[in-house]
Structures are given as C-alpha cells and as structure tokens.
Design an enzyme around this catalytic site. Structure first.
Site, PDB file in Angstrom:
ATOM      1  N   HIS A  62       0.849  -1.201   0.000  1.00  0.00           N
ATOM      2  CA  HIS A  62       0.000   0.000   0.000  1.00  0.00           C
ATOM      3  C   HIS A  62       0.880   1.246   0.000  1.00  0.00           C
ATOM      4  O   HIS A  62       2.103   1.154   0.130  1.00  0.00           O
ATOM      5  CB  HIS A  62      -0.969  -0.009   1.186  1.00  0.00           C
ATOM      6  CG  HIS A  62      -0.316   0.058   2.528  1.00  0.00           C
ATOM      7  ND1 HIS A  62       0.442  -0.982   3.046  1.00  0.00           N
ATOM      8  CD2 HIS A  62      -0.265   1.043   3.465  1.00  0.00           C
ATOM      9  CE1 HIS A  62       0.899  -0.639   4.233  1.00  0.00           C
ATOM     10  NE2 HIS A  62       0.497   0.596   4.516  1.00  0.00           N
ATOM     11  N   HIS A  64       1.388   3.843   2.012  1.00  0.00           N
ATOM     12  CA  HIS A  64       1.971   4.577   3.143  1.00  0.00           C
ATOM     13  C   HIS A  64       3.495   4.638   3.004  1.00  0.00           C
ATOM     14  O   HIS A  64       4.143   3.639   2.673  1.00  0.00           O
ATOM     15  CB  HIS A  64       1.573   3.939   4.476  1.00  0.00           C
ATOM     16  CG  HIS A  64       0.194   4.341   4.915  1.00  0.00           C
ATOM     17  ND1 HIS A  64      -0.587   3.577   5.733  1.00  0.00           N
ATOM     18  CD2 HIS A  64      -0.545   5.452   4.635  1.00  0.00           C
ATOM     19  CE1 HIS A  64      -1.747   4.184   5.944  1.00  0.00           C
ATOM     20  NE2 HIS A  64      -1.750   5.326   5.285  1.00  0.00           N
ATOM     21  N   ASP A  66       6.077   4.525   4.809  1.00  0.00           N
ATOM     22  CA  ASP A  66       7.004   3.566   5.418  1.00  0.00           C
ATOM     23  C   ASP A  66       7.146   2.280   4.600  1.00  0.00           C
ATOM     24  O   ASP A  66       8.118   1.547   4.764  1.00  0.00           O
ATOM     25  CB  ASP A  66       6.605   3.256   6.878  1.00  0.00           C
ATOM     26  CG  ASP A  66       5.135   2.914   7.059  1.00  0.00           C
ATOM     27  OD1 ASP A  66       4.282   3.480   6.344  1.00  0.00           O
ATOM     28  OD2 ASP A  66       4.818   2.083   7.926  1.00  0.00           O
ATOM     29  N   ASP A 211      -0.124  -4.365   5.988  1.00  0.00           N
ATOM     30  CA  ASP A 211      -0.828  -3.781   7.137  1.00  0.00           C
ATOM     31  C   ASP A 211      -2.317  -4.080   7.039  1.00  0.00           C
ATOM     32  O   ASP A 211      -2.958  -3.717   6.049  1.00  0.00           O
ATOM     33  CB  ASP A 211      -0.649  -2.253   7.151  1.00  0.00           C
ATOM     34  CG  ASP A 211       0.781  -1.845   7.456  1.00  0.00           C
ATOM     35  OD1 ASP A 211       1.642  -2.729   7.565  1.00  0.00           O
ATOM     36  OD2 ASP A 211       1.017  -0.630   7.590  1.00  0.00           O
ATOM     37  N   HIS A 269       6.084  -5.659  11.474  1.00  0.00           N
ATOM     38  CA  HIS A 269       5.475  -4.329  11.597  1.00  0.00           C
ATOM     39  C   HIS A 269       5.257  -4.035  13.092  1.00  0.00           C
ATOM     40  O   HIS A 269       4.160  -3.780  13.556  1.00  0.00           O
ATOM     41  CB  HIS A 269       4.142  -4.273  10.826  1.00  0.00           C
ATOM     42  CG  HIS A 269       3.759  -2.880  10.425  1.00  0.00           C
ATOM     43  ND1 HIS A 269       2.918  -2.098  11.175  1.00  0.00           N
ATOM     44  CD2 HIS A 269       4.124  -2.116   9.380  1.00  0.00           C
ATOM     45  CE1 HIS A 269       2.763  -0.929  10.584  1.00  0.00           C
ATOM     46  NE2 HIS A 269       3.482  -0.906   9.487  1.00  0.00           N
TER      47      HIS A 269
END
Lengths: 303, 303
Positions: A62, A64, A66, A211, A269
C-alpha cells in the site's frame, strides 16, 4: 533449500535504532523478490549481502510512506550501477502514480526498464515454478493488499532404479515424469509419474499480509501455508487501538495462524514502543506455538 | 561550543556498508539544520541521538536522488510523531516540484506545515544570529547550489569590572554593548561597545559545496571560513573522470581550501570505490594540512 526469506525492515511507521522500515526479501533460485520497500531497503540489502541487481520483482502492499519510500533509492542505485535487465513493480494504483511522478524528477540516464503493474485481487503473476496472488486487506480507506507466494512445480523424488527397470530411456522423459506428467513409451506402455516419483510432501506457500486488521479472508488465503508473515503492530492489550488504526495484534495473528493451519508465524510491523518481544509473544505462543517475532536481518530457510 | 556539525551520510551516489547517502546536520543553539537529506537520514539521526523534531530547516543542494530521497521519510515520521511546528525546506525548483508531488501521495493527516522555498544565488535566510547564502555550483546541466552558513552576531567577552567602573547600570544596556552596539548613558556620556567588550576573534562560517567541479567561485564564498566541506568524489589520479561527471577530487578541494584560507577542510561524497582514506588524503594533505575525510557519525565542534 528452496526459498530464503530475509527480513530487511520490521518496524511500524517509523524506524528505530534496531528496526528499519518494512521490507522482506525472498530469494528463489537466484532471483530476488521484494515485498514492500521502506526507506533504507537498499542499504539493508547491502548489509545482508543481497545484490540489488538480482531483484526481479517488487510487490508493494500500500501507499503509506514507510512501505514504499525505499523504491526510489533502489531505482536510483540500479541505474547508477548500469542495470539493464527489466524490473517489475506490482502495486496498487496510487503507488504506481507516486513512482511515476518521482521517476520523472530523480531519473538518471539508464538502460533498464521498469514495468509498473497495477494489482488486483487474484493471481497477479504466474512464472515457471511459482505464482503470486494478491488479496485485498483492510487497512482503512486506502487500497491495500496482502500477497501469497506459491510454488507451482515442486519436484518429487525420482526413483532411478525403478525407471531403469521399467525401461524408460534416460533423458527428457525422466524430466517429464519428475515434473508430474504421465508418459507413453515407444512400445505403447503408459507410465504414470507416480510409479517412479514420490510426490513432494508440500509446496512452498508464504503469505505476507502487509498492514491490516485481522480478517477471515487472511485465513482462507493462508490455508496450510508454510509461513505466514502477519501485521503485529501491537500486543493483545492494545487491540482497540490496533483495529482502529487498521492493524492487528500479535494475538490476532496467532489466532489466524492457528485457524489457517500454517506451519509457522512471523510477526512483523512492530511498533517502536516495544523494546522487548515479550509482550508480543506471551499470549500469541499460547494460541500458536510456532510464533516468532521478526527481526531485521533474520533469515528463514524454507525447504 | 557554538556549532556542532555531524556527518550523517558521506557516500557518493550509492550507499556502502560504512557510508550512508549525503546528509549533514548542523546543531545551532537547540535547533537543527540539515544540508542534503539522502535516503536513510532519519535513521542516521536516530543513531546519532539527534531529534528529527528539532529540524527547523533543510537545505538541498540539487535534485539527484542520493541527495534528496530522505526528505520524504523525514516528513512522514515528523507527521507520525505529531509535529506541529513549521519546517522550512530550501531547494532548487526541480526539488520543490518533486517534494510537492510526493507529499500528495504519501502525506498523512498532520498539523505541521512545510514551507518550500526556491533557492537563488545570494542570501536565502537571515535569522537572529546567522544567515545562509546559496551560490550556484557546476554539477552538469541541472541547477545545483552550495551553501554558506554564517554567524552574524558573535558575542565578545564582556568586561564586567570596567562596566561597573564606568557606571553602566546592569541590565539591557550590558546586553546591547555585548551585541556590539554603542550606548548613551543617562548623564549623556557615550560608551563605545569596544570600551567594555573584547570583540570576538572570529565568526563561525561553514561552507558546504554539495556536488561540483572545482570552481573559483567556491574560493570567494569560502574566504576565511571556519570549515569547508567539499565534494571529493575521487582522488587526484581520477581528475578527468571527476570533472566530466561534475565532481571534484580531493586535490581540487585542498587547493581551494588553501586559496580560500579556510581553517579546516572536510572531504565528503566519497566514491564507493574507496575502502581506505589513504588515496584521498595523500596529495591533499601536502597542499592543505588540516584536511580530513568525513565519516558517517563523525562530529565536528566549532567554537
């Protein structure tokens, strides 16, 4: 060894001194696939002895920062090193737009081509001996995926003596049998592959969720997997925060691992708040024994 | 100590196991300025014990990926940590466009504002006690700058006994004198600041060239500088390659340091080919004795 998995970054959202941002390398028959590519991934690879020129495919879960900001440095260094071979990047649409816009500014003259492929649920790549599936996960409003790596052509143990006894000529026919295909000999006799090949006990199957909240769907996609790598941002005491933020706890991950009957579970994570693995492991191992907290530079060999 | 300079990344173009990508932190009275922000800068800061929330200004020399790709991770983490204070980024136009386009994709909800300021030659920032100048350098076709950090209000040594003898009342007048201002007492007597203040021996002046060929202009801008941080991608035997690629050798840097009469020279942007500092230093120190090869996490205190 069939597959070697190396955790290059195991932190959540922000890096810590011990944990770099999310990235996992799969080494499969001389080539490398990356799952997520957080900032610093190229230097983590250097430190792991992994050649970035061997990276053939990158799968991003995705958009994001990070999970994706290390892509640009990888591309920059590949160009600097004179890479010529093609690189495939699989990602949701917004990540593809982001990469496209950055390449425009930081691109250097380079002979190598990057192919950006937009991900959808289902099989997104089918190679000679493995495939990769994507499945939509729930990480809030943005488009996010988990990935399944599946071996498709596991070779069984070939019984040479029996093959010779049956009069099967050495050569391509032996290979076909080992690949699970039945053959017909010149004399018309049909040989079933199972007559001379002990079928492989299992095929490698590795699932990486990226995530996500805990999902029933992850159980389906992880059925009997060799390795499940699951979001485990928080421990079980923080499940409300985890779910509100589109994440899972280590307990969520363990319950999914158990229901999916996977062989081993790696938690990743990990929130920067954890200096010790203890709070993440204590409830999880009660539910699912083969649970490990991933660390940067930890490698898992899958046979 | 007035200024502390910490090298966070000293490699050229690609990282090595020992050297991260270009970035230098200046700590000045509780605030931090970054000069360039290569990939991994946020984690290098973590490892140096530097708080990224204290970064007030970032100065980027040019748009090559190795100098700028760490900005995005910094912004991402600042947002995650709930930063509210303003951040200024000074950069050439193409870098500003790049940052603008990335923020659009990776931005998270955040209260803090980023001000992007396009750089031109001359003074680009004037604060209470320092200013920053930019000067155009020659790094090929793209727009590239070097930066000069200059202390503007160096305080001299205040002679308390003499001030009391002259009947100067303690308080704001003392401060004015120490700041180099003349005052008038109530009785009409004029006091020159030099009567009670020993003027500072020198003002801090630090020059960072970014990537550039050797230039006459760098000598002008570095005149009598406390510290010169100069591109030194190659050693003197590779000056043709260096200049063709818009870079300098360590010998070029030493000659400039000598002509500019700087106090000390730090060589940075070191090609990955060098495992030892020796080839970079041998000719350079013959020309300019106070020459050092920068290393990651090396700090220089300027008094």
């Amino acid at each position: 060894m069939k597959l070697k998995i190396t955790f290059l970054g195991t932190s959540a959202a922000v890096p810590t001194i011990k944990r770099s941002l999310p990235a996992i390398a799969f080494q499969w028959k001389g080539k490398i696939m990356l799952f997520d590519a957080g900032e610093g991934v190229q230097r983590q690879m250097l430190k792991s002895g992994l050649s970035i020129l061997r990276v053939k495919q990158i799968f991003i879960t995705h958009s994001h920062g990070d999970h994706v900001l290390g892509v640009f440095g990888l591309l920059h260094t590949m160009a600097m090193l004179g890479r010529e071979s093609l690189l495939e990047i699989y990602a949701p649409r917004d990540v593809i737009e982001l990469i496209t816009s950055v390449i425009k500014y930081t691109g250097r003259d380079s002979a190598f081509k990057v192919i950006l492929k937009q991900v959808h649920e289902g099989i997104i790549f089918e190679g000679e001996d493995y495939l990769v599936k994507a499945f939509k996960v729930d990480h809030g409003t943005l488009e996010a995926y988990g990935y399944v790596f599946e071996e498709t052509k596991a070779l069984g143990k070939f019984d040479v003596k029996k093959a010779e006894k049956l009069g099967i000529p050495k050569g391509p026919l032996w290979k076909m049998l080992q690949e699970g295909k039945d053959i017909v000999l010149e004399n018309g006799r049909i040989i079933r592959w199972r007559e001379v090949v002990v079928p492989p006990k299992h095929k490698v199957k590795v699932v990486y969720t990226g995530d996500t909240k805990p999902l029933e769907k992850t159980i389906e996609y992880s059925k009997d997997a060799t390795v499940l790598i699951h979001d485990s941002t928080f421990d079980h005491t923080l499940s409300k925060e985890a779910h509100e933020q589109g994440h899972s706890t280590s307990l969520d991950a363990a319950l999914i691992a158990k229901k999916a009957n996977v062989k081993s579970l790696f938690l990743t994570h990990i929130s920067a708040r954890y200096e010790s693995e203890k709070p993440l492991l204590e409830k999880a191992v009660e539910i699912f024994k083969n649970t490990y907290v991933a660390q940067d530079f930890m490698s898992v060999w899958v046979f």
